[in-house]
Design a protein around this motif. Structure first.
Motif, PDB file in Angstrom:
ATOM      1  N   LEU A  24      32.658  39.842  52.000  1.00 26.55           N
ATOM      2  CA  LEU A  24      32.742  38.525  51.375  1.00 26.55           C
ATOM      3  C   LEU A  24      34.181  38.243  50.945  1.00 26.55           C
ATOM      4  O   LEU A  24      34.926  39.175  50.629  1.00 26.55           O
ATOM      5  CB  LEU A  24      31.843  38.458  50.136  1.00 26.55           C
ATOM      6  CG  LEU A  24      30.341  38.610  50.359  1.00 26.55           C
ATOM      7  CD1 LEU A  24      29.622  38.686  49.022  1.00 26.55           C
ATOM      8  CD2 LEU A  24      29.808  37.469  51.204  1.00 26.55           C
ATOM      9  N   PRO A  25      34.570  36.972  50.892  1.00 27.51           N
ATOM     10  CA  PRO A  25      35.895  36.676  50.343  1.00 27.51           C
ATOM     11  C   PRO A  25      35.930  37.012  48.846  1.00 27.51           C
ATOM     12  O   PRO A  25      34.999  36.674  48.106  1.00 27.51           O
ATOM     13  CB  PRO A  25      36.074  35.180  50.582  1.00 27.51           C
ATOM     14  CG  PRO A  25      34.721  34.638  50.867  1.00 27.51           C
ATOM     15  CD  PRO A  25      33.872  35.770  51.340  1.00 27.51           C
ATOM     16  N   VAL A  26      37.003  37.686  48.442  1.00 33.16           N
ATOM     17  CA  VAL A  26      37.136  38.145  47.058  1.00 33.16           C
ATOM     18  C   VAL A  26      38.494  37.721  46.516  1.00 33.16           C
ATOM     19  O   VAL A  26      39.520  37.916  47.170  1.00 33.16           O
ATOM     20  CB  VAL A  26      36.998  39.680  46.971  1.00 33.16           C
ATOM     21  CG1 VAL A  26      37.299  40.176  45.564  1.00 33.16           C
ATOM     22  CG2 VAL A  26      35.610  40.110  47.407  1.00 33.16           C
ATOM     23  N   ALA A  27      38.480  37.156  45.314  1.00 33.16           N
ATOM     24  CA  ALA A  27      39.701  36.837  44.587  1.00 33.16           C
ATOM     25  C   ALA A  27      39.796  37.805  43.412  1.00 33.16           C
ATOM     26  O   ALA A  27      38.867  37.916  42.612  1.00 33.16           O
ATOM     27  CB  ALA A  27      39.687  35.398  44.097  1.00 33.16           C
ATOM     28  N   GLU A  28      40.920  38.506  43.338  1.00 33.39           N
ATOM     29  CA  GLU A  28      41.181  39.432  42.231  1.00 33.39           C
ATOM     30  C   GLU A  28      41.971  38.694  41.153  1.00 33.39           C
ATOM     31  O   GLU A  28      42.947  38.008  41.464  1.00 33.39           O
ATOM     32  CB  GLU A  28      41.983  40.627  42.753  1.00 33.39           C
ATOM     33  CG  GLU A  28      42.339  41.646  41.704  1.00 33.39           C
ATOM     34  CD  GLU A  28      43.186  42.784  42.255  1.00 33.39           C
ATOM     35  OE1 GLU A  28      43.564  43.655  41.449  1.00 33.39           O
ATOM     36  OE2 GLU A  28      43.486  42.818  43.465  1.00 33.39           O
ATOM     37  N   VAL A  29      41.541  38.847  39.908  1.00 37.64           N
ATOM     38  CA  VAL A  29      42.166  38.158  38.778  1.00 37.64           C
ATOM     39  C   VAL A  29      42.583  39.175  37.723  1.00 37.64           C
ATOM     40  O   VAL A  29      41.843  40.124  37.431  1.00 37.64           O
ATOM     41  CB  VAL A  29      41.175  37.147  38.144  1.00 37.64           C
ATOM     42  CG1 VAL A  29      41.748  36.530  36.879  1.00 37.64           C
ATOM     43  CG2 VAL A  29      40.790  36.076  39.139  1.00 37.64           C
ATOM     44  N   HIS A  30      43.761  38.941  37.161  1.00 38.48           N
ATOM     45  CA  HIS A  30      44.231  39.703  35.999  1.00 38.48           C
ATOM     46  C   HIS A  30      44.782  38.711  34.986  1.00 38.48           C
ATOM     47  O   HIS A  30      45.532  37.798  35.358  1.00 38.48           O
ATOM     48  CB  HIS A  30      45.319  40.702  36.387  1.00 38.48           C
ATOM     49  CG  HIS A  30      44.832  41.747  37.318  1.00 38.48           C
ATOM     50  ND1 HIS A  30      44.120  42.837  36.891  1.00 38.48           N
ATOM     51  CD2 HIS A  30      44.921  41.838  38.665  1.00 38.48           C
ATOM     52  CE1 HIS A  30      43.802  43.575  37.945  1.00 38.48           C
ATOM     53  NE2 HIS A  30      44.270  42.989  39.037  1.00 38.48           N
ATOM     54  N   LEU A  31      44.422  38.879  33.744  1.00 36.20           N
ATOM     55  CA  LEU A  31      44.894  37.976  32.695  1.00 36.20           C
ATOM     56  C   LEU A  31      46.399  38.093  32.485  1.00 36.20           C
ATOM     57  O   LEU A  31      47.100  37.096  32.354  1.00 36.20           O
ATOM     58  CB  LEU A  31      44.160  38.268  31.382  1.00 36.20           C
ATOM     59  CG  LEU A  31      42.654  38.024  31.413  1.00 36.20           C
ATOM     60  CD1 LEU A  31      41.992  38.627  30.192  1.00 36.20           C
ATOM     61  CD2 LEU A  31      42.352  36.552  31.532  1.00 36.20           C
ATOM     62  N   SER A  32      46.896  39.320  32.468  1.00 37.63           N
ATOM     63  CA  SER A  32      48.326  39.551  32.279  1.00 37.63           C
ATOM     64  C   SER A  32      48.992  39.734  33.643  1.00 37.63           C
ATOM     65  O   SER A  32      48.321  39.966  34.652  1.00 37.63           O
ATOM     66  CB  SER A  32      48.549  40.795  31.414  1.00 37.63           C
ATOM     67  OG  SER A  32      48.128  41.955  32.111  1.00 37.63           O
ATOM     68  N   ASN A  33      50.313  39.629  33.649  1.00 42.17           N
ATOM     69  CA  ASN A  33      51.056  39.901  34.878  1.00 42.17           C
ATOM     70  C   ASN A  33      51.230  41.413  34.972  1.00 42.17           C
ATOM     71  O   ASN A  33      52.091  41.991  34.300  1.00 42.17           O
ATOM     72  CB  ASN A  33      52.402  39.186  34.866  1.00 42.17           C
ATOM     73  CG  ASN A  33      53.164  39.398  36.154  1.00 42.17           C
ATOM     74  OD1 ASN A  33      52.864  40.297  36.940  1.00 42.17           O
ATOM     75  ND2 ASN A  33      54.164  38.568  36.381  1.00 42.17           N
ATOM     76  N   ILE A  34      50.421  42.030  35.805  1.00 37.11           N
ATOM     77  CA  ILE A  34      50.426  43.495  35.893  1.00 37.11           C
ATOM     78  C   ILE A  34      51.764  44.033  36.382  1.00 37.11           C
ATOM     79  O   ILE A  34      52.087  45.194  36.147  1.00 37.11           O
ATOM     80  CB  ILE A  34      49.269  44.015  36.780  1.00 37.11           C
ATOM     81  CG1 ILE A  34      49.377  43.496  38.210  1.00 37.11           C
ATOM     82  CG2 ILE A  34      47.922  43.660  36.150  1.00 37.11           C
ATOM     83  CD1 ILE A  34      48.345  44.081  39.170  1.00 37.11           C
ATOM     84  N   HIS A  35      52.580  43.208  37.017  1.00 38.09           N
ATOM     85  CA  HIS A  35      53.879  43.644  37.530  1.00 38.09           C
ATOM     86  C   HIS A  35      54.964  43.653  36.467  1.00 38.09           C
ATOM     87  O   HIS A  35      56.048  44.179  36.697  1.00 38.09           O
ATOM     88  CB  HIS A  35      54.286  42.775  38.720  1.00 38.09           C
ATOM     89  CG  HIS A  35      53.244  42.786  39.791  1.00 38.09           C
ATOM     90  ND1 HIS A  35      52.978  43.889  40.572  1.00 38.09           N
ATOM     91  CD2 HIS A  35      52.354  41.843  40.167  1.00 38.09           C
ATOM     92  CE1 HIS A  35      51.998  43.616  41.401  1.00 38.09           C
ATOM     93  NE2 HIS A  35      51.589  42.389  41.171  1.00 38.09           N
TER      94      HIS A  35
END
Length: 145
Positions: free
Chosen positions: A95-106
């Motif tokens: 399935l198409p998946v969008a990954e989300v993170h609240l903070s900028n992990i970089h």
């Protein structure tokens, strides 16, 4: 028939609003759920919103999505950096998946710069706080057209 999106939240996200608000913001997980439901309604989607602190439960939900969802939004939280099982499950369901993170992990600690989940996701949104969930739903709605 409305397209169905499973919205999954990983460990410690149940503590949003009280856990390190300087990093994760003041919104609660209930606020995120409300935002997702409002956005889904605007886009003609339905959502199933869940949170677990257990990797295996998240994997089972991803596997079950083959029969119950058209796409997935996932904030794998710390499992982004440690789990092989979650991206394997994502690849297995197709399935198409969008990954989300609240903070900028970089912009954070070096160990957070790599996400195993990203290799299996259609796209990644990080650093925009709870708005990232809205952006992910918009992107998936476009993909599902």
């Amino acid at each position: 028939m409305a397209k169905r999106v499973l919205v999954l939240n990983g460990p410690n996200l149940n503590l949003l609003g009280t856990r390190e608000p300087g990093i994760y913001g003041a919104h609660t997980l209930k606020d995120v759920e409300t935002l997702c439901k409002q956005t889904a309604t605007e886009l003609g989607l339905t959502i199933d919103f869940r949170q677990s602190n257990h990797e295996g439960e998240l994997v089972t939900w991803i596997q079950d999505a083959r029969k119950t969802a058209d796409a997935i939004v996932i904030n794998p939280a710390a499992y982004s950096h440690t789990s092989i099982a979650i991206p394997d499950a994502i690849k297995a369901v197709g399935l198409p998946v969008a990954e989300v993170h609240l903070s900028n992990i970089h912009q954070r600690e070096a160990f957070r710069h790599h996400s195993y989940v990203s290799a299996a996701a259609l796209g990644v949104i990080c650093g925009f706080g709870v708005t990232g969930y809205r952006l992910a739903l918009i992107a998936l709605a476009e993909k599902l057209k």
